[in-house]
Design a protein around this motif. Sequence first.
Motif, PDB file in Angstrom:
ATOM      1  N   ALA A  11      10.340  18.038  -0.101  1.00 31.86           N
ATOM      2  CA  ALA A  11       9.834  18.056  -1.476  1.00 31.86           C
ATOM      3  C   ALA A  11       8.992  19.293  -1.772  1.00 31.86           C
ATOM      4  CB  ALA A  11       9.014  16.804  -1.751  1.00 31.86           C
ATOM      5  N   ASP A  12       8.436  19.906  -0.761  1.00 29.36           N
ATOM      6  CA  ASP A  12       7.551  21.048  -0.960  1.00 29.36           C
ATOM      7  C   ASP A  12       8.205  22.196  -1.734  1.00 29.36           C
ATOM      8  OD1 ASP A  12       6.249  23.748   0.487  1.00 29.36           O
ATOM      9  OD2 ASP A  12       4.812  22.191  -0.093  1.00 29.36           O
ATOM     10  N   PRO A  13       9.373  22.696  -1.313  1.00 32.60           N
ATOM     11  CA  PRO A  13       9.948  23.819  -2.070  1.00 32.60           C
ATOM     12  C   PRO A  13      10.465  23.427  -3.457  1.00 32.60           C
ATOM     13  CG  PRO A  13      11.420  23.176  -0.281  1.00 32.60           C
ATOM     14  CD  PRO A  13      10.168  22.384  -0.124  1.00 32.60           C
ATOM     15  N   LEU A  14      10.660  22.126  -3.689  1.00 35.44           N
ATOM     16  CA  LEU A  14      11.156  21.670  -4.990  1.00 35.44           C
ATOM     17  C   LEU A  14      10.038  21.480  -6.014  1.00 35.44           C
ATOM     18  CD1 LEU A  14      13.682  18.932  -3.785  1.00 35.44           C
ATOM     19  CD2 LEU A  14      14.179  21.290  -4.445  1.00 35.44           C
ATOM     20  N   SER A  15       8.780  21.556  -5.561  1.00 35.22           N
ATOM     21  CA  SER A  15       7.676  21.216  -6.464  1.00 35.22           C
ATOM     22  C   SER A  15       6.540  22.233  -6.442  1.00 35.22           C
ATOM     23  CB  SER A  15       7.121  19.845  -6.076  1.00 35.22           C
ATOM     24  OG  SER A  15       6.613  19.878  -4.763  1.00 35.22           O
ATOM     25  N   ILE A  16       6.824  23.460  -6.076  1.00 35.56           N
ATOM     26  CA  ILE A  16       5.771  24.472  -5.966  1.00 35.56           C
ATOM     27  C   ILE A  16       5.074  24.707  -7.308  1.00 35.56           C
ATOM     28  CG2 ILE A  16       5.359  26.921  -5.510  1.00 35.56           C
ATOM     29  CD1 ILE A  16       7.436  26.746  -3.312  1.00 35.56           C
ATOM     30  N   SER A  17       5.795  24.636  -8.389  1.00 33.19           N
ATOM     31  CA  SER A  17       5.205  24.840  -9.710  1.00 33.19           C
ATOM     32  C   SER A  17       5.626  23.696 -10.630  1.00 33.19           C
ATOM     33  CB  SER A  17       5.652  26.179 -10.292  1.00 33.19           C
ATOM     34  OG  SER A  17       7.045  26.151 -10.535  1.00 33.19           O
ATOM     35  N   MET A  18       4.956  23.599 -11.746  1.00 33.90           N
ATOM     36  CA  MET A  18       5.299  22.546 -12.710  1.00 33.90           C
ATOM     37  C   MET A  18       6.722  22.692 -13.253  1.00 33.90           C
ATOM     38  SD  MET A  18       4.407  19.796 -13.995  1.00 33.90           S
ATOM     39  CE  MET A  18       2.904  19.204 -14.677  1.00 33.90           C
ATOM     40  N   PRO A  19       7.201  23.906 -13.576  1.00 36.66           N
ATOM     41  CA  PRO A  19       8.598  24.021 -14.016  1.00 36.66           C
ATOM     42  C   PRO A  19       9.602  23.584 -12.940  1.00 36.66           C
ATOM     43  CG  PRO A  19       7.387  25.974 -14.672  1.00 36.66           C
ATOM     44  CD  PRO A  19       6.482  25.169 -13.799  1.00 36.66           C
ATOM     45  N   HIS A  21       0.888   4.925   2.410  1.00 36.62           N
ATOM     46  CA  HIS A  21      -0.336   5.211   1.642  1.00 36.62           C
ATOM     47  C   HIS A  21      -0.237   6.565   0.949  1.00 36.62           C
ATOM     48  CE1 HIS A  21      -4.519   4.941   0.527  1.00 36.62           C
ATOM     49  NE2 HIS A  21      -4.742   6.125   1.080  1.00 36.62           N
ATOM     50  N   ALA A  22       0.210   7.567   1.654  1.00 35.59           N
ATOM     51  CA  ALA A  22       0.351   8.905   1.078  1.00 35.59           C
ATOM     52  C   ALA A  22       1.445   8.932   0.015  1.00 35.59           C
ATOM     53  CB  ALA A  22       0.666   9.917   2.168  1.00 35.59           C
ATOM     54  N   LEU A  23       2.546   8.263   0.273  1.00 36.09           N
ATOM     55  CA  LEU A  23       3.660   8.265  -0.683  1.00 36.09           C
ATOM     56  C   LEU A  23       3.297   7.560  -1.989  1.00 36.09           C
ATOM     57  CD1 LEU A  23       6.554   7.599   1.830  1.00 36.09           C
ATOM     58  CD2 LEU A  23       6.192   9.695   0.499  1.00 36.09           C
ATOM     59  N   ILE A  42      -6.696  22.761 -12.393  1.00 38.38           N
ATOM     60  CA  ILE A  42      -5.510  23.415 -11.854  1.00 38.38           C
ATOM     61  C   ILE A  42      -4.941  24.291 -12.959  1.00 38.38           C
ATOM     62  CG2 ILE A  42      -4.986  21.567 -10.207  1.00 38.38           C
ATOM     63  CD1 ILE A  42      -2.728  20.694 -12.092  1.00 38.38           C
ATOM     64  N   ALA A  43      -4.204  25.279 -12.555  1.00 42.11           N
ATOM     65  CA  ALA A  43      -3.622  26.195 -13.539  1.00 42.11           C
ATOM     66  C   ALA A  43      -2.523  25.485 -14.335  1.00 42.11           C
ATOM     67  CB  ALA A  43      -3.056  27.413 -12.834  1.00 42.11           C
ATOM     68  N   ASP A  44      -2.153  26.073 -15.456  1.00 42.80           N
ATOM     69  CA  ASP A  44      -1.125  25.478 -16.307  1.00 42.80           C
ATOM     70  C   ASP A  44       0.224  25.380 -15.615  1.00 42.80           C
ATOM     71  OD1 ASP A  44      -2.900  25.183 -18.347  1.00 42.80           O
ATOM     72  OD2 ASP A  44      -2.343  27.042 -19.357  1.00 42.80           O
ATOM     73  N   ASN A  45       0.477  26.258 -14.687  1.00 42.50           N
ATOM     74  CA  ASN A  45       1.768  26.317 -14.010  1.00 42.50           C
ATOM     75  C   ASN A  45       1.809  25.438 -12.762  1.00 42.50           C
ATOM     76  OD1 ASN A  45       4.372  27.279 -13.934  1.00 42.50           O
ATOM     77  ND2 ASN A  45       3.856  29.014 -12.636  1.00 42.50           N
ATOM     78  N   GLU A  46       0.687  24.846 -12.365  1.00 44.60           N
ATOM     79  CA  GLU A  46       0.614  24.025 -11.160  1.00 44.60           C
ATOM     80  C   GLU A  46       0.715  22.543 -11.521  1.00 44.60           C
ATOM     81  OE1 GLU A  46      -3.008  25.050  -9.254  1.00 44.60           O
ATOM     82  OE2 GLU A  46      -2.335  27.062  -8.723  1.00 44.60           O
ATOM     83  N   SER A  47       0.920  21.726 -10.484  1.00 40.52           N
ATOM     84  CA  SER A  47       1.021  20.289 -10.722  1.00 40.52           C
ATOM     85  C   SER A  47       0.058  19.544  -9.802  1.00 40.52           C
ATOM     86  CB  SER A  47       2.448  19.800 -10.473  1.00 40.52           C
ATOM     87  OG  SER A  47       2.774  19.861  -9.109  1.00 40.52           O
ATOM     88  N   HIS A  48      -0.370  18.381 -10.257  1.00 42.84           N
ATOM     89  CA  HIS A  48      -1.220  17.535  -9.422  1.00 42.84           C
ATOM     90  C   HIS A  48      -0.433  17.028  -8.214  1.00 42.84           C
ATOM     91  CE1 HIS A  48      -3.471  17.366 -13.249  1.00 42.84           C
ATOM     92  NE2 HIS A  48      -4.501  17.369 -12.435  1.00 42.84           N
ATOM     93  N   PHE A  49       0.859  16.822  -8.403  1.00 43.52           N
ATOM     94  CA  PHE A  49       1.712  16.370  -7.311  1.00 43.52           C
ATOM     95  C   PHE A  49       1.696  17.366  -6.161  1.00 43.52           C
ATOM     96  CE2 PHE A  49       5.876  16.441  -5.217  1.00 43.52           C
ATOM     97  CZ  PHE A  49       5.949  15.157  -4.736  1.00 43.52           C
ATOM     98  N   LEU A  56       3.185   9.102  -5.761  1.00 43.80           N
ATOM     99  CA  LEU A  56       3.858   8.504  -6.918  1.00 43.80           C
ATOM    100  C   LEU A  56       2.936   8.523  -8.133  1.00 43.80           C
ATOM    101  CD1 LEU A  56       6.216   6.971  -8.231  1.00 43.80           C
ATOM    102  CD2 LEU A  56       5.154   4.871  -7.414  1.00 43.80           C
ATOM    103  N   GLN A  57       1.668   8.211  -7.918  1.00 39.97           N
ATOM    104  CA  GLN A  57       0.706   8.247  -9.007  1.00 39.97           C
ATOM    105  C   GLN A  57       0.577   9.665  -9.571  1.00 39.97           C
ATOM    106  OE1 GLN A  57      -3.161   6.979  -7.789  1.00 39.97           O
ATOM    107  NE2 GLN A  57      -4.057   7.281  -9.797  1.00 39.97           N
ATOM    108  N   LYS A  58       0.578  10.655  -8.708  1.00 42.06           N
ATOM    109  CA  LYS A  58       0.435  12.046  -9.165  1.00 42.06           C
ATOM    110  C   LYS A  58       1.679  12.525  -9.912  1.00 42.06           C
ATOM    111  CE  LYS A  58      -3.570  12.669  -7.158  1.00 42.06           C
ATOM    112  NZ  LYS A  58      -3.880  11.405  -6.539  1.00 42.06           N
ATOM    113  N   VAL A  59       2.855  12.168  -9.427  1.00 37.34           N
ATOM    114  CA  VAL A  59       4.077  12.599 -10.112  1.00 37.34           C
ATOM    115  C   VAL A  59       4.209  11.870 -11.454  1.00 37.34           C
ATOM    116  CG1 VAL A  59       5.840  11.025  -9.167  1.00 37.34           C
ATOM    117  CG2 VAL A  59       6.434  13.368  -9.664  1.00 37.34           C
TER     118      VAL A  59
END
Length: 137
Positions: free
Chosen positions: A75-83, A109-111, A45-52, A115-118
């Motif tokens: 949560a989608d609009p709050l986590s689009i990028s790592m910053p 299961h998804a949540l 993934i790019a440096d600006n992206e997150s696994h979450f 949690l592991q990704k965040v």
Amino acid sequence: MESTVLDQDDVVHRVKRFKHQSYAESLKDVHLPSALDLTKFDNDIADNESHFYASLQQWRQLNLSPSFIKFANEADPLSISMPLLLHNWRNIVALWITAVDAADDEGLHALLDLLQKVAHDLRTTLSPVYANLLAKP
């Protein structure tokens, strides 16, 4: 008496049943993987992206649980990028706790995967609330 001549097809090859493994290698077969095992996060993934966020997008396609859909929409609009994830991590954790309280088995299961990704993305930033998150489900 006849002398027996062995053909190449008649030769029996022995198969080794035991293969030496180091102690660490044998434990890998026994123990569950760690939540912070970095080999699971090797996808590029790019440096600006997150696994979450990447995982959130995958789960949006797979999970139609109402509690998860509500969490994903908020949560989608709050986590689009790592910053953005780093800036809004407290809001995302609060949304996650609310979603876990209302989740059914499908959504849970998804949540828990998210949690592991965040936890992987934020690492020490999440440490003030991580113990409470683990006690939640």
